[in-house]
Motif scaffolding. Structure first.
Motif, PDB file in Angstrom:
ATOM      1  N   VAL A   1       1.006  -1.306  -0.003  1.00  0.00           N
ATOM      2  CA  VAL A   1       0.020  -0.143  -0.073  1.00  0.00           C
ATOM      3  C   VAL A   1       0.777   1.356   0.093  1.00  0.00           C
ATOM      4  O   VAL A   1       0.673   2.251  -0.722  1.00  0.00           O
ATOM      5  CB  VAL A   1      -0.798  -0.051   1.258  1.00  0.00           C
ATOM      6  N   ALA A   2       1.912   1.372   0.807  1.00  0.00           N
ATOM      7  CA  ALA A   2       2.620   2.483   0.827  1.00  0.00           C
ATOM      8  C   ALA A   2       3.654   2.631  -0.468  1.00  0.00           C
ATOM      9  O   ALA A   2       3.554   3.769  -1.016  1.00  0.00           O
ATOM     10  CB  ALA A   2       3.667   2.346   2.141  1.00  0.00           C
ATOM     11  N   ILE A   3       4.047   1.452  -0.970  1.00  0.00           N
ATOM     12  CA  ILE A   3       4.774   1.426  -2.261  1.00  0.00           C
ATOM     13  C   ILE A   3       3.802   1.903  -3.269  1.00  0.00           C
ATOM     14  O   ILE A   3       3.983   2.799  -4.018  1.00  0.00           O
ATOM     15  CB  ILE A   3       5.416   0.262  -2.602  1.00  0.00           C
ATOM     16  N   GLY A   4       2.639   1.765  -3.190  1.00  0.00           N
ATOM     17  CA  GLY A   4       1.551   2.366  -4.268  1.00  0.00           C
ATOM     18  C   GLY A   4       1.459   3.877  -4.093  1.00  0.00           C
ATOM     19  O   GLY A   4       1.526   4.564  -5.149  1.00  0.00           O
ATOM     20  N   ILE A   5       1.428   4.318  -2.769  1.00  0.00           N
ATOM     21  CA  ILE A   5       1.034   6.041  -2.591  1.00  0.00           C
ATOM     22  C   ILE A   5       2.260   6.587  -3.162  1.00  0.00           C
ATOM     23  O   ILE A   5       2.232   7.528  -3.755  1.00  0.00           O
ATOM     24  CB  ILE A   5       0.879   5.964  -1.022  1.00  0.00           C
ATOM     25  N   LEU A   6       3.492   5.848  -2.656  1.00  0.00           N
ATOM     26  CA  LEU A   6       4.935   6.394  -3.120  1.00  0.00           C
ATOM     27  C   LEU A   6       5.140   6.677  -4.682  1.00  0.00           C
ATOM     28  O   LEU A   6       5.355   7.549  -5.291  1.00  0.00           O
ATOM     29  CB  LEU A   6       6.020   5.584  -2.664  1.00  0.00           C
ATOM     30  N   ARG A   7       4.397   5.570  -5.525  1.00  0.00           N
ATOM     31  CA  ARG A   7       4.355   5.414  -6.785  1.00  0.00           C
ATOM     32  C   ARG A   7       3.663   6.548  -7.520  1.00  0.00           C
ATOM     33  O   ARG A   7       3.916   7.132  -8.361  1.00  0.00           O
ATOM     34  CB  ARG A   7       4.151   4.047  -7.283  1.00  0.00           C
ATOM     35  N   ASP A   8       2.278   6.784  -6.880  1.00  0.00           N
ATOM     36  CA  ASP A   8       1.320   7.742  -7.434  1.00  0.00           C
ATOM     37  C   ASP A   8       2.012   9.019  -7.176  1.00  0.00           C
ATOM     38  O   ASP A   8       1.704   9.859  -7.981  1.00  0.00           O
ATOM     39  CB  ASP A   8       0.342   7.717  -6.445  1.00  0.00           C
ATOM     40  N   TYR A   9       2.575   9.491  -6.391  1.00  0.00           N
ATOM     41  CA  TYR A   9       3.257  10.734  -5.839  1.00  0.00           C
ATOM     42  C   TYR A   9       4.657  10.952  -6.532  1.00  0.00           C
ATOM     43  O   TYR A   9       5.047  12.024  -6.837  1.00  0.00           O
ATOM     44  CB  TYR A   9       3.328  11.067  -4.371  1.00  0.00           C
ATOM     45  N   GLN A  10       5.422  10.101  -7.091  1.00  0.00           N
ATOM     46  CA  GLN A  10       6.765  10.112  -7.526  1.00  0.00           C
ATOM     47  C   GLN A  10       6.978  11.280  -8.403  1.00  0.00           C
ATOM     48  O   GLN A  10       7.920  11.899  -8.705  1.00  0.00           O
ATOM     49  CB  GLN A  10       7.299   8.888  -7.823  1.00  0.00           C
ATOM     50  N   THR A  11       5.987  11.415  -9.521  1.00  0.00           N
ATOM     51  CA  THR A  11       6.320  11.972 -10.649  1.00  0.00           C
ATOM     52  C   THR A  11       5.433  13.582 -10.331  1.00  0.00           C
ATOM     53  O   THR A  11       5.663  14.245 -11.398  1.00  0.00           O
ATOM     54  CB  THR A  11       5.532  11.562 -11.943  1.00  0.00           C
ATOM     55  N   THR A  12       5.112  13.931  -9.275  1.00  0.00           N
ATOM     56  CA  THR A  12       4.592  15.276  -9.192  1.00  0.00           C
ATOM     57  C   THR A  12       5.511  16.252  -8.393  1.00  0.00           C
ATOM     58  O   THR A  12       4.984  17.079  -8.024  1.00  0.00           O
ATOM     59  CB  THR A  12       3.322  15.051  -8.031  1.00  0.00           C
ATOM     60  N   TYR A  13       6.762  15.824  -8.175  1.00  0.00           N
ATOM     61  CA  TYR A  13       7.755  16.868  -7.592  1.00  0.00           C
ATOM     62  C   TYR A  13       8.132  17.665  -8.636  1.00  0.00           C
ATOM     63  O   TYR A  13       8.802  16.957  -9.663  1.00  0.00           O
ATOM     64  CB  TYR A  13       8.636  16.032  -6.651  1.00  0.00           C
ATOM     65  N   ASN A  14       8.605  19.029  -8.347  1.00  0.00           N
ATOM     66  CA  ASN A  14       9.161  19.873  -9.167  1.00  0.00           C
ATOM     67  C   ASN A  14      10.689  19.704  -9.041  1.00  0.00           C
ATOM     68  O   ASN A  14      11.534  20.203 -10.017  1.00  0.00           O
ATOM     69  CB  ASN A  14       8.415  21.394  -8.998  1.00  0.00           C
ATOM     70  N   GLU A  15      11.209  19.421  -7.751  1.00  0.00           N
ATOM     71  CA  GLU A  15      12.797  19.135  -7.653  1.00  0.00           C
ATOM     72  C   GLU A  15      13.289  17.972  -8.601  1.00  0.00           C
ATOM     73  O   GLU A  15      12.596  17.193  -9.172  1.00  0.00           O
ATOM     74  CB  GLU A  15      13.000  18.688  -6.259  1.00  0.00           C
ATOM     75  N   GLU A  16      14.446  18.183  -8.746  1.00  0.00           N
ATOM     76  CA  GLU A  16      15.357  17.179  -9.451  1.00  0.00           C
ATOM     77  C   GLU A  16      15.338  15.847  -8.411  1.00  0.00           C
ATOM     78  O   GLU A  16      16.001  16.073  -7.328  1.00  0.00           O
ATOM     79  CB  GLU A  16      16.707  17.460  -9.863  1.00  0.00           C
ATOM     80  N   PHE A  17      14.644  14.992  -8.806  1.00  0.00           N
ATOM     81  CA  PHE A  17      14.193  13.686  -7.781  1.00  0.00           C
ATOM     82  C   PHE A  17      14.643  12.288  -8.442  1.00  0.00           C
ATOM     83  O   PHE A  17      14.130  12.092  -9.599  1.00  0.00           O
ATOM     84  CB  PHE A  17      12.905  13.769  -7.412  1.00  0.00           C
TER      85      PHE A  17
END
Length: 219
Positions: free
Chosen positions: A188-204
Motif C-alpha cells: 500500500v505504501a509503495i503504491g502511494i509513493l509511486r502515485d506521488y513520485q512524478t509530482t515533484y518539481n525538484e530534481e528527484f
C-alpha cells in the motif's frame, strides 16, 4: 535517502521533503492500509481468530463437538500445559475483553505498521548507524551500553515486527496474519509513493528503500 535538498547550500525541504512531508506520508498510509486489510478480512478470507479456534479444540477434546482439526494440533504439548494450568483447552488471552469480533486475517496492526515503516524507510537513510545505543538492564531499572551495531533500517524493521508479532503473543492473531499484514501494508505504501513520485518539481531520483524481504527498490 531521497531528499534532493541534502546537497543544497541555500535551501532545505519544507512542504516537500521536509518534516511536514514525512509526517503527512507516514499518516497518509494508515487508512488505505487498514482499508486493504478490512477488504481482505471481510470480502476474501473471513478467518476465525485463535480464540475461536481454541474453542473448537476444547469442544472436540471434551467430546462436545467434532471438528476436522489436525492431530498435530490436538497432540501438542501446548494443549496439555494449558489444560494443566487452567483446566480447560481454551486459548488464554492477554486482554480481559478477549479478541476482537471482526475476522482475523490479516492483522490490521501489522498492515498499518508495515505501511508506516515503509514510508519512513523511503525518507530516511536505512544504513545510518545509530551512535552510542543503549539497552535496558536485566532488572529494567537502568540503561546499559549495547555491544553491537544498530541501523535505522534495522530498528524500523524491529519496530514493525514487534508491533505485528505482539498481537500473536496476546493470542488474537496467527503468525501468518502478522507477516502477510506487514507485506500488504508495504505494498500500500509503495503504491502511494509511486502515485506521488512524478509530482515533484525538484530534481528527484526517486524513493529508495529496502523491502521486508531484503529487496532494494527505487520508486
Amino acid at each position: 535517502m531521497c531528499n534532493p535538498y541534502l546537497k543544497s547550500k541555500t535551501q532545505v525541504g519544507f512542504s516537500s521533503f521536509g518534516s511536514a512531508h514525512v509526517l503527512d506520508f507516514v499518516l497518509r498510509a494508515v487508512r488505505p492500509a487498514l482499508d486493504a486489510a478490512w477488504c481482505q478480512k471481510w470480502l476474501v478470507h473471513r478467518r476465525i481468530r485463535p480464540e475461536e479456534f481454541g474453542g473448537r479444540i476444547h469442544h472436540k477434546l471434551t467430546g462436545d463437538a467434532n471438528y476436522p482439526i489436525h492431530p498435530v494440533v490436538l497432540n501438542s504439548n501446548a494443549l496439555s500445559k494449558t489444560y494443566e494450568k487452567y483446566k480447560t483447552y481454551l486459548l488464554p488471552q492477554a486482554f480481559a475483553e478477549a479478541c476482537p469480533t471482526h475476522p482475523e486475517y490479516p492483522s490490521g496492526h501489522a498492515t498499518f505498521i508495515g505501511a508506516m515503516v515503509t514510508m519512513l524507510k523511503a525518507f530516511f537513510n536505512e544504513s545510518f548507524v545509530i551512535t552510542d545505543p543503549v539497552v535496558a538492564s536485566s532488572d529494567g531499572l537502568s540503561l546499559e551500553s549495547y555491544d553491537g551495531t544498530l541501523t535505522v533500517g534495522g530498528e524500523l524493521n524491529k519496530l514493525a515486527y514487534n508491533i505485528a508479532i505482539g498481537r500473536n503473543t496476546a493470542g488474537v492473531h496467527f503468525r501468518s496474519s502478522a507477516i502477510n499484514g506487514m507485506l500488504l501494508g508495504e505494498e500500500v505504501a509503495i503504491g502511494i509513493l509511486r502515485d506521488y513520485q512524478t509530482t515533484y518539481n525538484e530534481e528527484f531520483e526517486g524513493f529508495k528503500l529496502t523491502k521486508f524481504d531484503g529487496t532494494k527498490i527505487t520508486i
